[in-house]
Design a protein around this motif. Structure first.
Motif: not given
Length: 189
Positions: A156-162, A165-170, A26-28, A136-138
């Motif tokens: 993961f596939v749903t949210v990765k492109d949203y 940069y900082d979220q992906k790095n974390w 649900w958070a995603i 948060k999604p990360e």
């Protein structure tokens, strides 16, 4: 699609004076802004330190703690790790909620599976335009990285492109500590 179940819980929790937020799939979906898959459960999280306040707030509900995969009645004892999951049932209307206890230390949220992973407590959740709080999604994805199921990979596939940069790095840094061989790492460059 609407978020009727989330809106219902948001109304239920409106007067709760502690931090809480939706977790899991649900958070995603709240982060993305649409329901992307069917959800079998409804889960939200509170900080461990607020568990008794939550139980008092949901007066009249029945509570069970999950200990080693089994349900046990939860009286009024303060639940410590490794217990992190509570199930609540409203005896009047048969609503069911899964509640996840999140760890804090000083002003930081800490990952219960690896206490080396943390972030400032005020950066753990966000709120939709309609006022619904969500993890948060990360952080959701970090929890989903262990024993990843098909629905977790779909999230993961749903949210990765949203992710910014900082979220992906974390998430990449956290996965390198916690699940250094995880296949999601290749998408977080």
């Amino acid at each position: 699609m609407s978020f009727e179940q989330c809106q219902s819980i948001n109304l239920l929790m409106a007067e709760f004076d502690r931090t809480w937020f939706f977790a899991g799939g649900w958070a995603i979906d709240l982060f993305v802004g649409q329901e992307t898959r069917e959800h079998q459960d409804l889960e939200f999280a509170v900080f461990r330190k607020d568990q008794i306040s939550l139980k008092d707030y949901l007066d009249g509900w029945e509570f069970k703690k999950v200990v080693k995969g089994e349900f046990h009645s939860w009286e009024n004892e303060f639940l410590e790790l490794p217990i992190h999951e509570i199930h609540a049932s409203n005896v009047l209307n048969e609503d069911n909620i899964e509640i996840l206890l999140n760890e804090t230390k000083d002003n930081d949220w800490t990952f219960r599976r690896d206490l080396r992973i943390s972030c400032p407590i005020n950066s753990v959740w966000s709120i939709t335009k309609t006022g619904i709080p969500y993890l948060k999604p990360e952080i959701v994805l970090l929890y989903k990285a262990k024993n990843t199921r098909e629905k977790d990979h779909q999230d993961f596939v749903t949210v990765k492109d949203y992710l910014e940069y900082d979220q992906k790095n974390w998430l990449r840094d956290a996965l390198e500590i916690h699940e250094p061989e995880h296949n999601w790492l290749q998408f977080l460059i």
